[in-house]
Design a protein around this motif. Sequence first.
Motif, mmCIF file in Angstrom:
data_model
loop_
_atom_site.group_PDB
_atom_site.id
_atom_site.type_symbol
_atom_site.label_atom_id
_atom_site.label_comp_id
_atom_site.label_asym_id
_atom_site.label_seq_id
_atom_site.Cartn_x
_atom_site.Cartn_y
_atom_site.Cartn_z
ATOM 1 N N VAL A 65 -3.708 -4.307 6.278
ATOM 2 C CA VAL A 65 -3.827 -5.315 7.334
ATOM 3 C C VAL A 65 -5.278 -5.416 7.800
ATOM 4 O O VAL A 65 -5.803 -6.520 7.979
ATOM 5 N N SER A 66 -5.938 -4.276 7.976
ATOM 6 C CA SER A 66 -7.295 -4.296 8.518
ATOM 7 C C SER A 66 -8.363 -4.590 7.463
ATOM 8 O O SER A 66 -9.295 -5.350 7.731
ATOM 9 N N LYS A 67 -8.244 -4.014 6.262
ATOM 10 C CA LYS A 67 -9.298 -4.168 5.258
ATOM 11 C C LYS A 67 -8.929 -5.108 4.118
ATOM 12 O O LYS A 67 -9.768 -5.873 3.651
ATOM 13 N N GLY A 68 -7.705 -5.012 3.629
ATOM 14 C CA GLY A 68 -7.305 -5.755 2.434
ATOM 15 C C GLY A 68 -7.374 -7.254 2.602
ATOM 16 O O GLY A 68 -7.941 -7.960 1.758
ATOM 17 N N LEU A 69 -6.802 -7.763 3.677
ATOM 18 C CA LEU A 69 -6.810 -9.202 3.912
ATOM 19 C C LEU A 69 -8.239 -9.709 4.075
ATOM 20 O O LEU A 69 -8.611 -10.735 3.495
ATOM 21 N N GLN A 70 -9.062 -8.992 4.823
ATOM 22 C CA GLN A 70 -10.445 -9.423 5.022
ATOM 23 C C GLN A 70 -11.218 -9.421 3.708
ATOM 24 O O GLN A 70 -11.993 -10.328 3.424
ATOM 25 N N HIS A 71 -10.995 -8.409 2.879
ATOM 26 C CA HIS A 71 -11.658 -8.326 1.577
ATOM 27 C C HIS A 71 -11.332 -9.545 0.720
ATOM 28 O O HIS A 71 -12.235 -10.160 0.146
#
Length: 151
Positions: free
Chosen positions: A71-77
């Motif tokens: 939720v915190s890193k994957g979507l933003q990446h």
Amino acid sequence: MKFGELKSVGHNLAASFASGIGMMVGQYLDDVPYAEIRKADGDFLEIDFLSGTVSGIKPSPPLETYIDVFVSKGLQHLCDRHGLQRADFAGLKVCFFSGPGGSGFIVTVTDKNGNTSSDEYAGYGERVWEIDDYGRARRKPGEKGRIEPSE
């Protein structure tokens, strides 16, 4: 922003999560969500990747951590790779399921204009096929629509 790009981000995020190989977030999970669903005797695990909320089975502590990282890193990446912003999404939910008929997930994407689409994938991200009236194998069409603003 093209709606297809949003759908692509949703599929890629879900497929990476389902496989347990989280190279884009630098974290791996030995027990993928399908195994947890079977262990919990549950039907599904639904994750809202915008808010981080979970419904269905109660995830184990390692799976909870894995969800938080995605939720915190994957979507933003993935948004960065596709030239998108998180704000381009009004909704991004993935429902993982596992049962006698097999495992898979349904990705539901809603954009900020109210357009929505739900696509079903088998296993770790393969499109689902069905036989049409003429006996030909065809991709199972996704559901598309538009969410009208409430008054």
